[in-house]
Design a protein around this motif. Structure first.
Motif, PDB file in Angstrom:
ATOM      1  N   LEU A   1       0.805  -1.226   0.000  1.00 19.59           N
ATOM      2  CA  LEU A   1       0.000   0.000   0.000  1.00 19.59           C
ATOM      3  C   LEU A   1       0.834   1.270   0.000  1.00 19.59           C
ATOM      4  N   SER A   2       1.793   1.378   0.910  1.00 21.65           N
ATOM      5  CA  SER A   2       2.488   2.648   1.121  1.00 21.65           C
ATOM      6  C   SER A   2       3.780   2.706   0.321  1.00 21.65           C
ATOM      7  N   CYS A   3       4.564   3.766   0.555  1.00 17.68           N
ATOM      8  CA  CYS A   3       5.864   3.914  -0.108  1.00 17.68           C
ATOM      9  C   CYS A   3       6.993   3.635   0.877  1.00 17.68           C
ATOM     10  N   ALA A   4       7.313   4.608   1.726  1.00 18.41           N
ATOM     11  CA  ALA A   4       8.440   4.440   2.639  1.00 18.41           C
ATOM     12  C   ALA A   4       8.262   3.220   3.527  1.00 18.41           C
ATOM     13  N   ASP A   5       7.065   3.053   4.095  1.00 17.08           N
ATOM     14  CA  ASP A   5       6.838   1.927   5.002  1.00 17.08           C
ATOM     15  C   ASP A   5       6.867   0.582   4.282  1.00 17.08           C
ATOM     16  N   ALA A   6       6.767   0.600   2.969  1.00 19.90           N
ATOM     17  CA  ALA A   6       6.714  -0.649   2.200  1.00 19.90           C
ATOM     18  C   ALA A   6       8.068  -1.090   1.671  1.00 19.90           C
ATOM     19  N   MET A   7       9.108  -0.281   1.865  1.00 18.75           N
ATOM     20  CA  MET A   7      10.406  -0.602   1.272  1.00 18.75           C
ATOM     21  C   MET A   7      10.946  -1.923   1.823  1.00 18.75           C
ATOM     22  N   PRO A   8      11.373  -2.843   0.949  1.00 21.66           N
ATOM     23  CA  PRO A   8      11.847  -4.147   1.412  1.00 21.66           C
ATOM     24  C   PRO A   8      13.282  -4.113   1.889  1.00 21.66           C
ATOM     25  N   VAL A   9      13.648  -5.084   2.717  1.00 24.68           N
ATOM     26  CA  VAL A   9      15.045  -5.330   3.046  1.00 24.68           C
ATOM     27  C   VAL A   9      15.615  -6.272   1.998  1.00 24.68           C
ATOM     28  N   SER A  10      16.932  -6.391   1.962  1.00 23.74           N
ATOM     29  CA  SER A  10      17.579  -7.176   0.903  1.00 23.74           C
ATOM     30  C   SER A  10      17.119  -8.626   0.881  1.00 23.74           C
ATOM     31  N   SER A  11      16.911  -9.208   2.056  1.00 19.86           N
ATOM     32  CA  SER A  11      16.518 -10.618   2.101  1.00 19.86           C
ATOM     33  C   SER A  11      15.180 -10.847   1.407  1.00 19.86           C
ATOM     34  N   GLU A  12      14.266  -9.886   1.489  1.00 22.74           N
ATOM     35  CA  GLU A  12      12.980 -10.016   0.802  1.00 22.74           C
ATOM     36  C   GLU A  12      13.164  -9.970  -0.715  1.00 22.74           C
ATOM     37  N   VAL A  13      14.037  -9.093  -1.176  1.00 20.55           N
ATOM     38  CA  VAL A  13      14.294  -8.985  -2.616  1.00 20.55           C
ATOM     39  C   VAL A  13      14.936 -10.262  -3.131  1.00 20.55           C
ATOM     40  N   ILE A  14      15.918 -10.756  -2.390  1.00 21.52           N
ATOM     41  CA  ILE A  14      16.613 -11.983  -2.800  1.00 21.52           C
ATOM     42  C   ILE A  14      15.653 -13.165  -2.803  1.00 21.52           C
ATOM     43  N   ALA A  15      14.752 -13.209  -1.818  1.00 25.70           N
ATOM     44  CA  ALA A  15      13.774 -14.307  -1.773  1.00 25.70           C
ATOM     45  C   ALA A  15      12.877 -14.289  -3.000  1.00 25.70           C
ATOM     46  N   LEU A  16      12.431 -13.115  -3.425  1.00 28.49           N
ATOM     47  CA  LEU A  16      11.582 -13.021  -4.611  1.00 28.49           C
ATOM     48  C   LEU A  16      12.340 -13.434  -5.865  1.00 28.49           C
ATOM     49  N   LEU A  17      13.579 -12.959  -6.011  1.00 29.11           N
ATOM     50  CA  LEU A  17      14.373 -13.331  -7.190  1.00 29.11           C
ATOM     51  C   LEU A  17      14.687 -14.827  -7.189  1.00 29.11           C
ATOM     52  N   THR A  18      14.955 -15.377  -6.029  1.00 29.78           N
ATOM     53  CA  THR A  18      15.227 -16.817  -5.935  1.00 29.78           C
ATOM     54  C   THR A  18      13.995 -17.612  -6.335  1.00 29.78           C
ATOM     55  N   GLU A  19      12.846 -17.171  -5.867  1.00 29.51           N
ATOM     56  CA  GLU A  19      11.579 -17.831  -6.213  1.00 29.51           C
ATOM     57  C   GLU A  19      11.341 -17.822  -7.717  1.00 29.51           C
ATOM     58  N   ARG A  20      11.781 -16.749  -8.386  1.00 31.08           N
ATOM     59  CA  ARG A  20      11.583 -16.620  -9.835  1.00 31.08           C
ATOM     60  C   ARG A  20      12.760 -17.179 -10.633  1.00 31.08           C
ATOM     61  N   GLY A  21      13.717 -17.814  -9.945  1.00 34.14           N
ATOM     62  CA  GLY A  21      14.855 -18.405 -10.634  1.00 34.14           C
ATOM     63  C   GLY A  21      15.841 -17.404 -11.189  1.00 34.14           C
ATOM     64  N   ARG A  22      15.924 -16.233 -10.555  1.00 37.28           N
ATOM     65  CA  ARG A  22      16.795 -15.168 -11.064  1.00 37.28           C
ATOM     66  C   ARG A  22      17.870 -14.776 -10.067  1.00 37.28           C
ATOM     67  N   TRP A  23      18.118 -15.623  -9.078  1.00 36.88           N
ATOM     68  CA  TRP A  23      19.174 -15.352  -8.088  1.00 36.88           C
ATOM     69  C   TRP A  23      19.823 -16.665  -7.704  1.00 36.88           C
ATOM     70  N   ALA A  24      21.121 -16.778  -7.889  1.00 34.09           N
ATOM     71  CA  ALA A  24      21.837 -18.001  -7.579  1.00 34.09           C
ATOM     72  C   ALA A  24      22.432 -17.922  -6.173  1.00 34.09           C
ATOM     73  N   GLU A  25      22.514 -19.034  -5.491  1.00 29.96           N
ATOM     74  CA  GLU A  25      23.112 -19.058  -4.149  1.00 29.96           C
ATOM     75  C   GLU A  25      24.539 -18.532  -4.218  1.00 29.96           C
ATOM     76  N   GLY A  26      24.865 -17.656  -3.282  1.00 21.75           N
ATOM     77  CA  GLY A  26      26.207 -17.058  -3.263  1.00 21.75           C
ATOM     78  C   GLY A  26      26.292 -15.757  -4.010  1.00 21.75           C
ATOM     79  N   ASP A  27      25.169 -15.297  -4.629  1.00 22.52           N
ATOM     80  CA  ASP A  27      25.188 -14.048  -5.388  1.00 22.52           C
ATOM     81  C   ASP A  27      25.374 -12.824  -4.506  1.00 22.52           C
ATOM     82  N   GLU A  28      25.064 -12.914  -3.201  1.00 25.40           N
ATOM     83  CA  GLU A  28      25.195 -11.747  -2.349  1.00 25.40           C
ATOM     84  C   GLU A  28      26.622 -11.224  -2.364  1.00 25.40           C
TER      85      GLU A  28
END
Length: 329
Positions: A302-329
């Motif tokens: 819903l919101s902007c500032a309050d909705a900003m994700p942390v890195s782990s959330e972004v990595i989880a989404l990319l991993t789920e979509r097959g666009r992040w390999a283990e060790g990419d951090e």
């Protein structure tokens, strides 16, 4: 120590409806949030663990106090945020009618406190040193729309090292053109042309790039940005993803589809995540994928500032979509 990301410009209180899918006149209750694109970008970068600060001004009123409190809550330094005694803290209303209709109503006329930052504020020793030293200095086109803000932004660019790309220092311009803040597209284009030679990274959608460098294909627009002196040109393609070009590289990042609830904060989340990837030294393709996913997550909230994700959330989404390999951090 220098700030990882120092932003400058718009700040406001976003008034978002709790009623989804109805016109603004039919909304019965609202919530308030920190808003303003540069301020949101600072929050987004802080969510990825970056040391961030913002240069801006608020009104000398309770909403201004609220914004100070919210910046601190999100880990963004408010050291360079001061109050203006005359103009009230601006508010921004929107209606939320997913998937694509999110009209904005800016209450900031004839001016706003964040447009009252002056060149003397930047040449102040402490502020000027922060601008010079920041690893990324980020601002938007809106900051150029009025004096004294335009002169203050030019002073900040004067204080910056000239595009020290190899040293990991970047000056970023969000081509966030808002027609209600300008007398014409021509005026905006002239202001943008003045600063492009000082810019390392320019980011905008096709319509914003058209204001900056003229209409054309995304590749043509990116090439014109590069020819103007920009080192990394990023053109957002909407449903087609994002294009980025440098003198040596052309990259397209596919979109990360989500169910959109409110698309207004996606670009700011993209910006903060892009800053994080740049500072991490990632390849451009990886930076784009990470920023794309971060933007998608906020679009689903819903919101902007309050909705900003942390890195782990972004990595989880990319991993789920097959666009992040283990060790990419």
């Amino acid at each position: 120590m220098p700030h990882d990301v120092l932003t400058m410009g718009r700040i406001s209180v976003d008034i978002y409806p709790n009623d989804i899918g109805v016109d603004l006149e039919d909304v019965t209750s609202f919530g308030k949030y920190l808003g303003g694109s540069p301020s949101n970008v600072a929050v987004a970068a802080a969510r990825h663990g970056r040391d961030t600060a913002v240069i801006t001004r608020t009104g000398d009123d309770p909403f201004g106090s609220y914004l100070h409190r919210e910046l601190k809550k999100f880990g963004v330094s408010d050291k360079f945020v001061s109050a203006v005694p005359v103009w009230p803290t601006p508010v921004t209303f929107c209606a939320i009618k997913p998937p694509e209709d999110f009209p904005l109503y800016f209450y900031r006329t004839p001016t706003a406190p964040d447009l009252q930052v002056q060149a003397a504020d930047i040449t102040d020793t402490e502020t000027g040193e922060a601008v010079t030293a920041a690893r990324i200095f980020w601002f938007t086109v809106t900051g150029l729309c009025q004096q004294p803000s335009r002169a203050a932004h030019l002073a900040a660019l004067t204080a910056r090292p000239r595009r020290n790309l190899a040293e990991g220092q970047f000056t970023a311009l969000d081509l966030d053109y808002r027609p209600m803040f300008w007398s014409s597209e021509t005026e905006a284009a002239e202001a943008i042309a003045q600063v492009l030679p000082e810019i390392t990274v320019a980011i905008g959608n096709e319509q914003e790039c058209a204001v900056a460098v003229g209409p054309g294909t995304p590749d043509q627009q990116a090439d014109r940005l590069l020819a103007a002196g920009v080192k990394v040109a990023v053109v957002k393609l909407g449903p087609q993803g994002v294009l980025a070009k440098t003198a040596e590289e052309r990259v397209i990042s596919a979109p990360v589809p989500v169910q959109t609830l409110n698309g207004l904060g996606a670009g700011d989340s993209f910006g903060g995540a892009f800053c994080h990837g740049l500072l991490a030294g990632w390849p451009l393709a990886k930076v784009l994928d990470f920023a794309n996913a971060a933007g998608a997550i906020v679009a689903s909230r819903l919101s902007c500032a309050d909705a900003m994700p942390v890195s782990s959330e972004v990595i989880a989404l990319l991993t789920e979509r097959g666009r992040w390999a283990e060790g990419d951090e």
